[in-house]
Design a protein around this motif. Structure first.
Motif, mmCIF file in Angstrom:
data_model
loop_
_atom_site.group_PDB
_atom_site.id
_atom_site.type_symbol
_atom_site.label_atom_id
_atom_site.label_comp_id
_atom_site.label_asym_id
_atom_site.label_seq_id
_atom_site.Cartn_x
_atom_site.Cartn_y
_atom_site.Cartn_z
ATOM 1 N N VAL A 1 0.921 -1.055 -0.042
ATOM 2 C CA VAL A 1 -0.003 0.012 0.010
ATOM 3 C C VAL A 1 0.786 1.106 -0.172
ATOM 4 N N LEU A 2 0.979 1.985 -1.040
ATOM 5 C CA LEU A 2 1.559 3.065 -1.125
ATOM 6 C C LEU A 2 0.786 4.349 -0.447
ATOM 7 N N VAL A 3 1.595 5.040 0.781
ATOM 8 C CA VAL A 3 1.025 5.865 1.392
ATOM 9 C C VAL A 3 2.280 7.060 1.106
ATOM 10 N N ASP A 4 1.629 8.308 0.948
ATOM 11 C CA ASP A 4 2.380 9.499 0.314
ATOM 12 C C ASP A 4 3.180 9.893 1.345
ATOM 13 N N GLY A 5 4.685 9.912 1.223
ATOM 14 C CA GLY A 5 5.511 10.476 2.196
ATOM 15 C C GLY A 5 5.981 9.462 3.344
ATOM 16 N N ALA A 6 5.213 7.980 3.162
ATOM 17 C CA ALA A 6 5.616 7.147 4.249
ATOM 18 C C ALA A 6 6.458 6.112 3.643
ATOM 19 N N ASN A 7 6.073 5.769 2.526
ATOM 20 C CA ASN A 7 6.735 4.322 2.040
ATOM 21 C C ASN A 7 7.051 4.455 0.431
ATOM 22 N N ASP A 8 7.108 5.521 0.048
ATOM 23 C CA ASP A 8 7.153 5.844 -1.537
ATOM 24 C C ASP A 8 8.220 6.295 -2.217
ATOM 25 N N SER A 9 9.197 6.168 -1.754
ATOM 26 C CA SER A 9 10.549 7.094 -1.962
ATOM 27 C C SER A 9 11.194 6.018 -2.830
ATOM 28 N N VAL B 1 5.122 -8.105 -7.189
ATOM 29 C CA VAL B 1 4.520 -7.136 -6.420
ATOM 30 C C VAL B 1 3.255 -6.273 -6.765
ATOM 31 N N ASN B 2 2.201 -6.071 -6.104
ATOM 32 C CA ASN B 2 1.254 -5.422 -6.375
ATOM 33 C C ASN B 2 1.074 -4.123 -5.520
ATOM 34 N N LEU B 3 1.274 -3.028 -6.497
ATOM 35 C CA LEU B 3 1.369 -1.803 -5.721
ATOM 36 C C LEU B 3 -0.093 -1.304 -5.608
ATOM 37 N N ILE B 4 -0.479 -0.962 -4.405
ATOM 38 C CA ILE B 4 -1.806 -0.275 -4.258
ATOM 39 C C ILE B 4 -1.765 1.061 -3.573
ATOM 40 N N PRO B 5 -2.002 2.205 -4.555
ATOM 41 C CA PRO B 5 -2.189 3.392 -3.993
ATOM 42 C C PRO B 5 -3.111 3.400 -2.861
ATOM 43 N N LEU B 6 -2.984 4.250 -1.946
ATOM 44 C CA LEU B 6 -3.710 4.245 -0.798
ATOM 45 C C LEU B 6 -5.074 4.774 -0.903
ATOM 46 N N ASN B 7 -6.119 3.981 -0.578
ATOM 47 C CA ASN B 7 -7.719 4.684 -0.963
ATOM 48 C C ASN B 7 -8.015 5.244 0.236
ATOM 49 N N GLU B 8 -8.069 6.783 0.026
ATOM 50 C CA GLU B 8 -8.010 7.795 1.255
ATOM 51 C C GLU B 8 -9.128 7.351 1.718
ATOM 52 N N SER B 9 -9.212 7.944 3.085
ATOM 53 C CA SER B 9 -10.503 7.942 3.879
ATOM 54 C C SER B 9 -10.293 9.140 4.862
ATOM 55 N N PRO B 10 -10.862 10.317 4.431
ATOM 56 C CA PRO B 10 -10.313 11.550 5.271
ATOM 57 C C PRO B 10 -11.191 11.324 6.833
ATOM 58 N N GLU B 11 -12.231 10.595 6.745
ATOM 59 C CA GLU B 11 -12.778 10.277 8.190
ATOM 60 C C GLU B 11 -11.915 9.373 9.024
ATOM 61 N N TRP B 12 -11.587 8.452 8.689
ATOM 62 C CA TRP B 12 -11.165 7.251 9.314
ATOM 63 C C TRP B 12 -9.550 7.388 9.134
ATOM 64 N N LEU B 13 -8.793 8.036 8.265
ATOM 65 C CA LEU B 13 -7.315 8.028 8.066
ATOM 66 C C LEU B 13 -6.960 9.469 7.753
ATOM 67 N N PRO B 14 -7.258 10.601 8.819
ATOM 68 C CA PRO B 14 -7.243 11.854 8.445
ATOM 69 C C PRO B 14 -5.822 12.293 8.037
ATOM 70 N N ASP B 15 -4.758 11.766 8.381
ATOM 71 C CA ASP B 15 -3.455 12.321 7.961
ATOM 72 C C ASP B 15 -2.676 11.688 6.671
ATOM 73 N N LEU B 16 -3.410 10.603 6.228
ATOM 74 C CA LEU B 16 -2.790 9.636 5.288
ATOM 75 C C LEU B 16 -3.369 10.065 3.911
ATOM 76 N N ARG B 17 -2.369 10.163 2.805
ATOM 77 C CA ARG B 17 -2.817 10.699 1.251
ATOM 78 C C ARG B 17 -2.252 9.744 0.423
ATOM 79 N N ARG B 18 -2.892 9.490 -0.568
ATOM 80 C CA ARG B 18 -2.500 8.773 -1.681
ATOM 81 C C ARG B 18 -1.295 9.647 -2.449
ATOM 82 N N PRO B 19 -0.394 8.865 -2.798
ATOM 83 C CA PRO B 19 0.769 9.503 -3.528
ATOM 84 C C PRO B 19 0.259 9.991 -4.894
ATOM 85 N N PRO B 20 0.898 11.095 -5.614
ATOM 86 C CA PRO B 20 0.661 11.546 -6.718
ATOM 87 C C PRO B 20 0.828 10.579 -7.829
#
Ligand code: SF4
Length: 326
Positions: A226-234, A252-271
């Protein structure tokens, strides 16, 4: 009765019309087939459908039907929540839920087969819904016995966050499903932040179990990332991942984060360009890689998000991530 459930797609004893009437009536009085009841169906533009299902004791779980040409993939839940608390997962934020029985797991497949509908021998089944299958390994193995009535084991995938004793137990089964491992980082520090289960079974121990997995010739272990912007996508993270996964035949199956502002407020999908760049580093290192552009994104969303609407949210624990190579 098994033939009626599996071939006739019956949901009640009353439909089993070649049983004597008196027996059907006695069965109806004394028992229930225990099949999950569909509470809600959400269908995306591309046909992917998420189902909220109610089990006989009122517990709700999610299952997903994803049409793929002549076949389809059915995604089932193995627990009614999850204790593993992966940072990127809505189900994990809801907390632990009980183990599902083998019948409740296989019953999700039967409920979708009737609703979707689809026939026998047309499906792939993935254990990627709510819960960690290998924390419920006994019931998952019994569910595999049931599902294999009409889905070949090579078309079934069990996805784990890396429960080493469960991997070892599953490896002793005569017919092996495909194994997918949610990895999401190739170093222990980042992986522990994203997936606290890594404290118990760190990467070296996980790979010891994976190297012992009795993989048939031509088959591969899938690593979900799961690719999370700024966390594991370098780029560094991608290069480290490429070195690590070469230890076993894998993809390897890359899964850009499925954003959920309510449940996962700080986490973003990488561009998108970062996702492509990450995939490029893996590909140029010779690692087979695919990017999962989520089917039915929006209407269907990530696992746990339908049930999550009715579940109180615990406070958000922000987790700081190092950003190497950015
Ligand atoms: S990703 Fe899987 S293992 Fe992790 S918290 Fe969610 S359901 Fe549990």
């Amino acid at each position: 009765m098994l033939r009626w459930l599996w071939v006739g797609r019956a949901t009640s004893f009353g439909e089993m019309t070649d049983l004597p009437r008196a027996l059907r009536e006695r069965l109806e009085e004394a028992f229930d087939t225990g099949l999950p009841e569909v509470v809600e169906r959400t269908t995306a533009e591309d046909g992917a459908a998420k189902f909220l299902l109610r089990l006989p004791d009122g517990v709700q779980v999610e299952a997903v039907h994803i049409p793929m040409g002549k076949r389809q993939t059915v995604c089932v839940s193995s627990q009614a929540g999850c204790a593993l608390d992966c940072a990127f997962c809505v189900t994990g934020r809801m907390g632990a839920g009980r183990n599902l029985t083998a019948g409740e797991i296989a019953g999700q497949y039967l409920a979708l087969a009737r609703e979707a509908p689809f026939g026998p021998h047309e499906s792939n089944v993935v254990f990627m819904g709510m819960g960690e299958p290998l924390l419920n390994v006994r019931n998952v193995m019994d569910a595999l016995d049931l599902l294999e009535r009409e889905v070949a084991s090579r078309r079934i995938t069990v996805s784990t966050a890396g429960i080493v004793p469960g991997i070892e137990q599953l490896a002793r089964r005569r017919r092996l499903p495909n194994l997918a491992v949610s990895l999401s980082a190739a170093d222990d520090e980042t992986r522990t932040r994203l997936m606290p289960v890594n404290r118990t079974w760190p990467i070296a121990e996980l790979f010891r179990a994976l190297r012992a997995w009795p993989l048939e010739a031509g088959r591969r272990i899938t690593f979900e990332y799961v690719l999370v912007d700024g966390a594991n996508d370098s780029d560094d993270a991608a290069a480290r991942l490429a070195r690590l996964v070469r230890a076993v035949p894998s993809k390897v199956n890359l899964i850009p984060l499925n954003e959920s502002p309510e449940w996962l407020p700080d986490l973003r999908r990488p561009p998108a360009d970062r996702v492509d760049r990450f995939a490029g580093v893996l590909a140029s290192a010779g690692v087979p890689v695919t990017v999962r552009r989520s089917k039915g994104l929006g209407a269907v969303a990530a696992c746990g998000q339908l049930k999550g609407r009715e579940t109180p949210r615990p406070p958000w624990k922000a987790r700081a991530f190092p950003v190497p190579g950015r």
